[in-house]
Motif scaffolding. Structure first.
Motif, short mmCIF file in Angstrom:
data_model
loop_
_atom_site.label_atom_id
_atom_site.label_comp_id
_atom_site.label_asym_id
_atom_site.label_seq_id
_atom_site.Cartn_x
_atom_site.Cartn_y
_atom_site.Cartn_z
N MET A 115 0.82 -1.20 0.00
CA MET A 115 0.00 0.00 0.00
C MET A 115 0.86 1.26 0.00
SD MET A 115 -3.14 -0.75 -0.24
CE MET A 115 -4.10 -2.27 -0.24
N TRP A 116 1.97 1.21 0.71
CA TRP A 116 2.89 2.34 0.72
C TRP A 116 3.46 2.57 -0.68
CZ3 TRP A 116 4.40 6.65 2.73
CH2 TRP A 116 5.68 7.15 2.47
N GLY A 117 3.79 1.48 -1.39
CA GLY A 117 4.27 1.62 -2.77
C GLY A 117 3.24 2.26 -3.67
N LEU A 118 1.96 1.87 -3.51
CA LEU A 118 0.89 2.50 -4.29
C LEU A 118 0.72 3.96 -3.88
CD1 LEU A 118 -1.89 -0.25 -4.28
CD2 LEU A 118 -0.48 0.45 -6.23
N HIS A 119 0.85 4.23 -2.59
CA HIS A 119 0.64 5.58 -2.08
C HIS A 119 1.65 6.56 -2.68
CE1 HIS A 119 -1.44 8.09 0.84
NE2 HIS A 119 -0.28 8.64 1.15
N ILE A 120 2.91 6.13 -2.77
CA ILE A 120 3.95 7.01 -3.33
C ILE A 120 4.20 6.73 -4.80
CG2 ILE A 120 5.06 7.24 -1.07
CD1 ILE A 120 7.23 5.31 -2.08
N MET A 121 3.37 5.84 -5.39
CA MET A 121 3.46 5.51 -6.82
C MET A 121 4.84 5.00 -7.20
SD MET A 121 1.26 8.63 -8.50
CE MET A 121 -0.46 8.87 -8.08
N ASP A 122 5.37 4.13 -6.37
CA ASP A 122 6.68 3.51 -6.63
C ASP A 122 6.64 2.06 -6.16
OD1 ASP A 122 9.34 2.92 -7.13
OD2 ASP A 122 10.04 3.81 -5.26
N LEU A 123 6.12 1.19 -7.01
CA LEU A 123 6.02 -0.22 -6.65
C LEU A 123 7.33 -0.98 -6.85
CD1 LEU A 123 2.49 -1.23 -7.99
CD2 LEU A 123 3.24 -1.08 -5.62
N GLN A 124 8.29 -0.37 -7.53
CA GLN A 124 9.54 -1.08 -7.81
C GLN A 124 10.46 -1.10 -6.60
OE1 GLN A 124 11.62 0.37 -11.24
NE2 GLN A 124 13.13 -1.26 -11.20
N THR A 125 10.76 0.05 -6.04
CA THR A 125 11.64 0.11 -4.88
C THR A 125 10.89 0.45 -3.59
OG1 THR A 125 12.15 2.48 -5.13
CG2 THR A 125 13.49 0.91 -6.39
N ARG A 126 9.75 1.14 -3.72
CA ARG A 126 8.93 1.58 -2.59
C ARG A 126 9.73 2.46 -1.63
NH1 ARG A 126 5.83 -4.25 -1.65
NH2 ARG A 126 5.27 -4.51 -3.84
N GLU A 127 10.66 3.21 -2.20
CA GLU A 127 11.50 4.09 -1.40
C GLU A 127 11.50 5.53 -1.91
OE1 GLU A 127 13.02 3.22 1.30
OE2 GLU A 127 12.81 1.04 1.22
#
Length: 234
Positions: free
Chosen positions: A187-199
């Motif tokens: 969900m954090w990856g979706l929230h920041i629109m970065d599913l690859q690194t999620r950072e």
């Protein structure tokens, strides 16, 4: 007349921006709701960590360090680090204050962290850790995605889906990843629109949609005055 014209333009812009940013707004709201559904300590797996009493160091030297510990103080931790090219000892007192001393010690090397050590550590420190499903070792460049630290590690998988990671060099528990942590991470990856690194919390796509959402919100607030004036005239 000019005011009405601008209000009509704002209304059209607001509609078009709504179509453009509608999906991100729903995405941010839903992912935010999921992420706050549980306390952050539970997400991090802190509730699975057993309360283990700290073992204070002896006041007499327990290791070949170049100074005698103060007998009037009780210490809970001693660490050696490098600062400005020099070895430094950090002594943590029971009250949490830290004493720093300059020292260089050539102590004997401890045996490598092996599976037996990892098994005993997790059993002693983690709820449900006495019956692991699997134990695997990973090199620094092969760290599992839910660990995401470039250090050698041991992964202890528990029956409830929790992964406990032990630092293979320090022998400390480096992370506890519950099933909900992985949901939270997605969900954090979706929230920041970065599913690859999620950072990456500062990339052009996120900034663009956040800016458009802010503009749409401002225009919506302006249009509230238009609706109020129309009601007064009615």
């Amino acid at each position: 007349m000019a005011r009405q014209l601008w209000m009509a333009r704002f209304a059209r812009w607001h509609i078009w921006l709504g179509w453009l940013i509608g999906v991100p707004l729903v995405l941010w709201t839903v992912t935010g709701l999921v992420m706050v559904a549980r306390p952050i300590d539970e997400v991090r797996g802190n509730h699975l960590r057993k309360d283990v009493a700290a073992e204070p160091l002896l006041t007499s030297n327990p290791a070949p360090i170049p100074f005698q510990l103060d007998g009037s103080q009780r210490y809970s931790e001693m660490r050696a680090i490098m600062q400005n090219g020099q070895p430094v000892w950090l002594l943590t007192r029971e009250d949490g204050s830290i004493e720093r001393r300059s020292a260089a010690v050539d102590g004997p090397a401890l045996p490598p962290v092996d599976e037996a050590y990892v098994r005993a550590l997790v059993a002693a420190r983690i709820v449900g850790g006495d019956d692991p499903v699997s134990i695997r070792q990973f090199a620094a460049d092969e760290a599992p995605f839910d660990f995401r630290r470039a250090v050698p590690s041991w992964q202890v998988a528990l029956a409830d889906g929790t992964n406990v990671y032990v630092h293979a060099e320090t022998g400390e528990i480096a992370a506890v990843r519950t099933r909900f942590w992985r949901v939270f991470d997605f969900m954090w990856g979706l929230h920041i629109m970065d599913l690859q690194t999620r950072e990456d919390t500062s990339h052009p796509i996120l900034i663009l949609f956040a800016a458009l959402a802010a503009i749409g919100s401002v225009i919506g607030c302006i249009l509230l005055f238009r609706r109020r004036r129309a009601r007064k005239r009615a």
